[in-house]
Write a protein that holds these residues in place. Structure first.
Motif, PDB file in Angstrom:
ATOM      1  N   GLY A 169       1.108  -1.516  -0.073  1.00 13.45           N
ATOM      2  CA  GLY A 169      -0.088  -0.277  -0.338  1.00 13.45           C
ATOM      3  C   GLY A 169       0.811   1.510  -0.224  1.00 13.45           C
ATOM      4  N   PRO A 170       0.266   2.264   0.018  1.00 17.52           N
ATOM      5  CA  PRO A 170       0.622   3.402   0.079  1.00 17.52           C
ATOM      6  C   PRO A 170       0.965   4.521   1.324  1.00 17.52           C
ATOM      7  N   GLY A 171       0.317   3.725   1.585  1.00 11.80           N
ATOM      8  CA  GLY A 171      -0.118   4.438   3.340  1.00 11.80           C
ATOM      9  C   GLY A 171       1.498   3.979   4.592  1.00 11.80           C
ATOM     10  N   LEU A 172       2.590   5.269   3.613  1.00 13.98           N
ATOM     11  CA  LEU A 172       3.760   4.934   3.825  1.00 13.98           C
ATOM     12  C   LEU A 172       4.086   6.353   4.413  1.00 13.98           C
ATOM     13  N   ALA A 173       4.366   7.021   5.605  1.00 13.89           N
ATOM     14  CA  ALA A 173       5.884   7.883   6.111  1.00 13.89           C
ATOM     15  C   ALA A 173       6.159   8.290   4.622  1.00 13.89           C
ATOM     16  N   TRP A 174       7.230   7.275   4.404  1.00 12.42           N
ATOM     17  CA  TRP A 174       8.289   7.744   3.322  1.00 12.42           C
ATOM     18  C   TRP A 174       7.579   7.727   2.430  1.00 12.42           C
ATOM     19  N   LYS A 175       5.965   7.720   2.241  1.00 11.56           N
ATOM     20  CA  LYS A 175       5.719   7.437   0.446  1.00 11.56           C
ATOM     21  C   LYS A 175       4.492   8.343   0.433  1.00 11.56           C
ATOM     22  N   ASN A 176       4.329   8.814   1.468  1.00  7.33           N
ATOM     23  CA  ASN A 176       2.689   9.749   1.490  1.00  7.33           C
ATOM     24  C   ASN A 176       2.246   9.530   2.805  1.00  7.33           C
ATOM     25  N   ASP A 177       3.183  10.848   3.431  1.00  7.60           N
ATOM     26  CA  ASP A 177       3.189  10.892   5.250  1.00  7.60           C
ATOM     27  C   ASP A 177       1.383  11.138   5.644  1.00  7.60           C
ATOM     28  N   ARG A 178       0.781  12.225   4.278  1.00  7.66           N
ATOM     29  CA  ARG A 178      -0.212  11.819   4.752  1.00  7.66           C
ATOM     30  C   ARG A 178      -0.978  11.050   4.809  1.00  7.66           C
ATOM     31  N   LEU A 179      -1.584  10.087   4.381  1.00 11.41           N
ATOM     32  CA  LEU A 179      -2.339   9.294   4.034  1.00 11.41           C
ATOM     33  C   LEU A 179      -1.967   8.923   5.039  1.00 11.41           C
ATOM     34  N   PHE A 180      -0.539   8.601   5.284  1.00  8.24           N
ATOM     35  CA  PHE A 180       0.004   7.695   6.541  1.00  8.24           C
ATOM     36  C   PHE A 180      -0.919   7.941   8.200  1.00  8.24           C
ATOM     37  N   ALA A 181      -0.407   9.529   8.127  1.00 10.54           N
ATOM     38  CA  ALA A 181      -1.287   9.886   8.931  1.00 10.54           C
ATOM     39  C   ALA A 181      -2.789   9.746   9.117  1.00 10.54           C
ATOM     40  N   GLU A 182      -3.951   9.297   7.961  1.00 18.17           N
ATOM     41  CA  GLU A 182      -5.043   9.653   8.012  1.00 18.17           C
ATOM     42  C   GLU A 182      -4.696   8.328   8.685  1.00 18.17           C
ATOM     43  N   LEU A 183      -4.194   7.352   8.111  1.00 20.85           N
ATOM     44  CA  LEU A 183      -4.643   6.179   8.507  1.00 20.85           C
ATOM     45  C   LEU A 183      -4.165   5.734  10.132  1.00 20.85           C
ATOM     46  N   MET A 184      -2.911   6.696  10.632  1.00 20.71           N
ATOM     47  CA  MET A 184      -2.594   6.068  12.102  1.00 20.71           C
ATOM     48  C   MET A 184      -4.244   7.082  12.589  1.00 20.71           C
ATOM     49  N   LEU A 185      -4.679   8.113  12.732  1.00 20.40           N
ATOM     50  CA  LEU A 185      -5.912   8.300  13.494  1.00 20.40           C
ATOM     51  C   LEU A 185      -7.225   7.338  13.085  1.00 20.40           C
ATOM     52  N   ALA A 186      -7.392   6.665  11.846  1.00 21.86           N
ATOM     53  CA  ALA A 186      -8.383   5.605  12.048  1.00 21.86           C
ATOM     54  C   ALA A 186      -8.120   4.730  13.205  1.00 21.86           C
ATOM     55  N   TRP A 187      -6.918   4.371  13.044  1.00 25.12           N
ATOM     56  CA  TRP A 187      -6.423   3.043  14.180  1.00 25.12           C
ATOM     57  C   TRP A 187      -6.417   3.357  15.127  1.00 25.12           C
ATOM     58  N   GLU A 188      -5.657   5.155  15.278  1.00 23.39           N
ATOM     59  CA  GLU A 188      -5.928   5.064  16.973  1.00 23.39           C
ATOM     60  C   GLU A 188      -7.788   5.075  17.481  1.00 23.39           C
ATOM     61  N   ILE A 189      -8.923   5.477  16.582  1.00 26.01           N
ATOM     62  CA  ILE A 189     -10.367   6.156  17.093  1.00 26.01           C
ATOM     63  C   ILE A 189     -10.434   4.575  17.413  1.00 26.01           C
ATOM     64  N   ARG A 190      -9.956   4.073  16.435  1.00 24.85           N
ATOM     65  CA  ARG A 190     -10.782   2.258  16.769  1.00 24.85           C
ATOM     66  C   ARG A 190      -9.982   1.602  17.833  1.00 24.85           C
ATOM     67  N   SER A 191      -8.721   1.822  18.051  1.00 27.51           N
ATOM     68  CA  SER A 191      -7.873   1.355  19.359  1.00 27.51           C
ATOM     69  C   SER A 191      -8.954   1.878  20.848  1.00 27.51           C
ATOM     70  N   TYR A 192      -9.046   3.649  20.420  1.00 24.86           N
ATOM     71  CA  TYR A 192      -9.479   3.999  21.882  1.00 24.86           C
ATOM     72  C   TYR A 192     -11.354   3.476  22.670  1.00 24.86           C
ATOM     73  N   ARG A 193     -11.634   3.028  21.684  1.00 29.06           N
ATOM     74  CA  ARG A 193     -13.240   2.613  21.233  1.00 29.06           C
ATOM     75  C   ARG A 193     -13.062   0.939  21.842  1.00 29.06           C
TER      76      ARG A 193
END
Length: 198
Positions: free
Chosen positions: A62-86
């Protein structure tokens, strides 16, 4: 940008996320080792979003790696953190969180760009224990690995960004000692007990 107010429909300090305890800091500072140690003692824990996203994205090409697309990487991390929180809300506490949603505020600060409003809203809405534990840079134990591409200098900058982001989001930052893991664990648990007594 006022991160610290509780715009989250009741998810304020002392609310339903009060048993979720964030441990953050720069990479290579021993925070995951500390959380692993506490997990071995029977405490629940959440995984680190960044490492999980990197593993998943590498597995599927996938393209969601910090060294490929750091904005997509940030969005994927945010989604992961919200899921973990819930998920973690349903677990008995304390739950040790290997980073938290405000880390994404710090990530944008680290990148030198404005914090998107939806990231700020997530930090307001999903609240953790008011005390956040920050592992300081520790060059003597820093090592890179397949999922840790940052230099020690970037690790230092990451630490500074997290130490800025969490107070901006309304949390009290407690710096962990540079000490053996058992001593660090006792420090954290004692600080939590002291917080509960206040």
């Amino acid at each position: 940008m006022a991160h610290g107010d509780d715009g989250g429909g009741g998810r304020g300090m002392g609310g339903e996320g009060d048993h979720l305890v964030v441990v953050t800091g720069g990479p290579g500072s021993g925070k995951t080792t500390l959380i692993d140690h506490l997990a071995a003692l029977g405490h629940a824990r959440t995984p680190e979003a960044g490492r999980a996203v990197i593993r998943d994205q590498r597995e599927i090409g996938g393209p969601g790696l910090a060294w490929k697309n750091d904005r997509l990487f940030a969005e994927l991390m945010l989604a992961w953190e919200i899921r973990s929180y819930r998920e973690a809300l349903a677990w008995p506490g304390p739950v040790l969180c290997d980073r938290g949603i405000p880390d994404l505020v710090g990530y944008h600060l680290l990148r030198g760009r404005p914090v998107p409003e939806h990231v700020a809203e997530a930090a307001r809405r999903f609240r953790y224990h008011r005390r956040v534990f920050v592992a300081p840079p520790w060059p003597e134990i820093y090592t890179g690995d397949a999922e840790r591409h940052q230099s020690p200098e970037e690790a230092e900058r990451t630490h500074r960004a997290m130490a800025e982001a969490y107070p901006a989001c309304g949390y009290e930052v407690v710096e962990l000692p540079r000490a053996p893991v058992a001593e660090r664990a006792r420090f954290l648990l004692d600080a939590l007990e002291g917080s509960a007594a206040q």
